[in-house]
Scaffold this active site. Structure first.
Site, PDB file in Angstrom:
ATOM      1  N   HIS A  20       0.761  -1.615   0.381  1.00 14.73           N
ATOM      2  CA  HIS A  20       0.062  -0.284  -0.150  1.00 14.73           C
ATOM      3  C   HIS A  20       1.461   1.507   0.133  1.00 14.73           C
ATOM      4  O   HIS A  20       1.835   1.377   0.348  1.00 14.73           O
ATOM      5  CB  HIS A  20      -0.600  -0.094   1.068  1.00 14.73           C
ATOM      6  CG  HIS A  20       0.080  -0.056   2.887  1.00 14.73           C
ATOM      7  ND1 HIS A  20       0.504   0.768   2.662  1.00 14.73           N
ATOM      8  CD2 HIS A  20      -0.177  -1.067   3.337  1.00 14.73           C
ATOM      9  CE1 HIS A  20       1.015   0.875   4.033  1.00 14.73           C
ATOM     10  NE2 HIS A  20       0.985  -0.805   4.273  1.00 14.73           N
ATOM     11  N   GLU A  93      -3.183  -7.594   7.334  1.00  9.12           N
ATOM     12  CA  GLU A  93      -1.430  -7.415   8.373  1.00  9.12           C
ATOM     13  C   GLU A  93      -1.529  -8.040   9.130  1.00  9.12           C
ATOM     14  O   GLU A  93      -2.155  -8.941   9.939  1.00  9.12           O
ATOM     15  CB  GLU A  93      -1.386  -6.297   8.713  1.00  9.12           C
ATOM     16  CG  GLU A  93      -0.476  -5.232   9.764  1.00  9.12           C
ATOM     17  CD  GLU A  93       0.514  -5.303   8.520  1.00  9.12           C
ATOM     18  OE1 GLU A  93       1.356  -6.325   8.438  1.00  9.12           O
ATOM     19  OE2 GLU A  93       1.451  -4.423   8.377  1.00  9.12           O
TER      20      GLU A  93
END
Length: 208
Positions: A20, A93
């Site tokens: 990201h 994550e």
């Protein structure tokens, strides 16, 4: 990129792993699963750079971790390519447990954090998951998708340690080696998966 394969073997499935873009907590906090900061202006430019990358050919699907920073990055890319974002929980994550959302100076005072970074293969997060567990769920996602979408090209927007761990898995490296290579915001790493296993063909390429 030229790929040669036997006509008797099914075509390889290509996964572009995208970290990201930069967000408001980048470099200050271990955002983990607590981070809610949107992308910065720089992060949006990084996402747009991935969408315009000259090596991005015929993407069949875009998968993203459910975190805000990954969904926002994926959405910018998807809008440019005319695709929808598929939320993939297995790309999430690492669950850092009670470390989620803590500042890096604070973490440096915790001996468990130093152990974690010295020995990812054996250390555990406080109340979260192991690095091995995070890699196992990511690999499960990629290999399930590869079996069901032979020959496809899938773009996966996820996180630094998830990409590092997945790369290490397919290179046959110990998870203790994760901090020996970089995965920058907005970078592209590529894995090809087939019946014979996986190979890494790109690491940490940042579109110009």
């Amino acid at each position: 990129m030229l790929m040669l394969s036997s006509s008797r073997e099914p075509p390889l499935t290509c996964f572009h792993l995208i970290r990201h873009g930069m967000h408001g907590e980048y470099g200050r906090l271990l955002s983990g699963r607590a981070g809610m900061s949107p992308l910065t202006a720089r992060g949006r430019v990084q996402a747009a750079g991935v969408a315009a990358w000259r090596g991005l050919h015929a993407i069949d699907a875009i998968h993203a971790s459910p975190r805000r920073r990954t969904v926002e990055t994926a959405s910018i890319i998807a809008q440019a390519l005319g695709l929808e974002v598929v939320i993939a929980p297995d790309l999430d994550e690492v669950d850092f447990g009670s470390w989620n959302g803590r500042s890096f100076p604070e973490l440096e005072q915790d001996p468990r954090w130093r152990d974690w970074n010295r020995s990812r293969s054996t250390s555990a997060t406080p109340g979260g998951e192991t690095m091995g567990g995070a890699v196992a769920r990511t690999v499960r996602h990629l290999e399930t998708v590869a079996r069901e979408n032979t020959g496809a090209t899938i773009l996966c927007v996820t996180h630094c340690d998830i990409i590092r761990g997945t790369i290490a898995h397919y290179l046959g490296l110990s998870l203790d080696n994760l901090l020996r290579f970089e995965v920058d915001p907005g970078s592209i790493s590529t894995i090809l998966l087939g019946s014979a296993g996986g190979s890494v063909t790109r690491l940490n390429e940042v579109p110009a």
